[in-house]
Design an enzyme around this catalytic site. Structure first.
Site, PDB file in Angstrom:
ATOM      1  N   ASN A  32     -12.387  -8.522  -1.364  1.00  0.00           N
ATOM      2  CA  ASN A  32     -13.723  -8.255  -0.807  1.00  0.00           C
ATOM      3  C   ASN A  32     -14.374  -7.123  -1.168  1.00  0.00           C
ATOM      4  O   ASN A  32     -15.311  -6.912  -0.732  1.00  0.00           O
ATOM      5  CB  ASN A  32     -12.608  -7.896   1.186  1.00  0.00           C
ATOM      6  CG  ASN A  32     -12.426  -6.564   1.156  1.00  0.00           C
ATOM      7  OD1 ASN A  32     -12.219  -6.196   0.613  1.00  0.00           O
ATOM      8  ND2 ASN A  32     -12.603  -6.404   2.005  1.00  0.00           N
ATOM      9  N   TYR A 148      -0.982   4.394   3.128  1.00  0.00           N
ATOM     10  CA  TYR A 148      -0.503   3.036   2.278  1.00  0.00           C
ATOM     11  C   TYR A 148       0.837   3.030   2.618  1.00  0.00           C
ATOM     12  O   TYR A 148       1.600   1.592   2.128  1.00  0.00           O
ATOM     13  CB  TYR A 148      -0.874   4.045   0.577  1.00  0.00           C
ATOM     14  CG  TYR A 148      -0.844   2.441  -0.369  1.00  0.00           C
ATOM     15  CD1 TYR A 148      -1.589   1.913  -0.452  1.00  0.00           C
ATOM     16  CD2 TYR A 148       0.083   3.520  -1.085  1.00  0.00           C
ATOM     17  CE1 TYR A 148      -1.529   1.029  -1.823  1.00  0.00           C
ATOM     18  CE2 TYR A 148       0.199   2.836  -2.560  1.00  0.00           C
ATOM     19  CZ  TYR A 148      -0.537   2.069  -2.734  1.00  0.00           C
ATOM     20  OH  TYR A 148      -0.482   1.047  -3.423  1.00  0.00           O
TER      21      TYR A 148
END
Ligand code: UDP
Length: 314
Positions: A32, A148
């Protein structure tokens, strides 16, 4: 074989794509472009065995999308540098959770193999050294890196659950610090920062006192380990990284040496929860994959010089 690579426009995804194409596979790349770069795939414009689908894997593929007879999924989509995953905090958690689950569903439906790019960040700021795959880690679940670390840890749990309950043929690679051409020059990572700063004659920014350590793996070594893992029957995580450990000051000195730069060092604040040390125990990869890295830091940085030089004008 028809292969799907998510995050194909990223640093690792694009190198993996090149390697799979070189082996004769047909690759469908998905990205993306939240952190990926079109330039990383520009050389494949005329490659008939490569197709790019611009899509956010946090949404299931559209009903009219025909991916072809995919036999293997490499799930590499995620912001990965600390600066980028903190900027894209929610996106990072979403791609680790919903994005990964969408791809596991995709692989499960097609009985495709599935290799997930996990990370040494699963070990957090480790209390065991070096880190073997058995170590459960020391992660702050609410700190700035948690988007993360916990996203990747959740993804590992998802991958194992799809393996155990749905029989998906999964692999987990825990990737340690990796560098090389195509590392985004302004993603804030230590190698990209130091190389660009040295080439520009600007001060090298050392965070903290520079005595924290990392173990740097050249990208070609890493991709070799990942390809070997994809062909193995190992479902538990495997560390892939270079066990040669350097302080950040060592890294700065090596960059100055290979660039011939006269840049000074400047010291800045250490980011919150920055791990003190990191070194992979690669016994499992050595034994089960017959893999170990071959390219040392100085050589790898030298091989990356032309790439970083080409980014200077930008
Ligand atoms: N670092 C540094 N100067 C920089 C960028 C990073 O001293 O310009 C340090 C950072 O604090 C960390 C190490 O280098 O201790 C590696 O940071 P990086 O962002 O590359 O990746 P990490 O291993 O922390 O995910």
């Amino acid at each position: 074989m028809h292969v799907l690579v998510t995050g194909a426009a990223g640093f690792l995804g694009s190198h993996l794509t090149d390697r799979l194409l070189a082996e004769g596979h047909t690759v469908l790349g998905v990205d993306n472009f939240c952190t990926g770069s079109r330039e990383n795939l520009a050389h494949l414009a005329a490659e008939s065995r490569f197709r790019l689908f611009e899509w956010d894997i946090c949404r299931p593929f559209p009903a009219d999308f025909d991916p072809g007879p995919i036999k293997y999924v490499f799930n590499f989509a995620s912001p990965a540098s600390p600066a980028e995953y903190m900027r894209l905090a929610i996106e990072t958690l979403t791609v680790g959770s919903i994005g990964t689950q969408n791809m596991l569903e995709f692989a499960s439906l097609r009985q495709a193999g599935f290799l997930h790019a996990s990370t040494s960040e699963c070990y957090g700021d480790p209390l065991e050294h070096p880190q073997s795959e058995e170590y459960w880690g020391h992660v702050n679940p609410v700190g700035p890196r948690s988007v993360y670390d916990e996203g990747k840890r959740y993804a590992e749990a998802l991958v194992m659950a799809y393996h155990r309950t749905r029989g998906v043929n999964t692999r987990l690679v825990r990737i340690f610090n990796t560098y090389g051409p195509r590392l985004a020059p302004s993603d804030g990572r230590v190698v990209s920062n130091f190389m660009m700063q040295a080439l520009r004659g600007e001060p090298l920014t050392i965070y903290g006192d520079g005595n924290q350590t990392r173990s740097f793996c050249f990208v070609d070594d890493l991709i070799e380990g990942i390809v070997r893992l994809s062909r193995s029957g190992i479902h538990l995580p495997v560390n892939i990284g270079n066990p040669n450990e350097f302080t950040i000051l060592d890294c700065a000195e090596t960059v100055l040496e290979i660039t011939g730069s006269k840049s000074q060092l400047c010291f800045e604040a250490l980011p919150e929860d920055d791990p003190v040390r990191r070194q992979p125990d690669i016994t499992r990869a050595r034994k089960l994959l017959g893999w170990e890295p071959k390219i040392e830091l100085k050589e790898g940085l030298t091989r990356s010089l032309d790439y970083f030089r080409s980014k200077l004008a930008l």
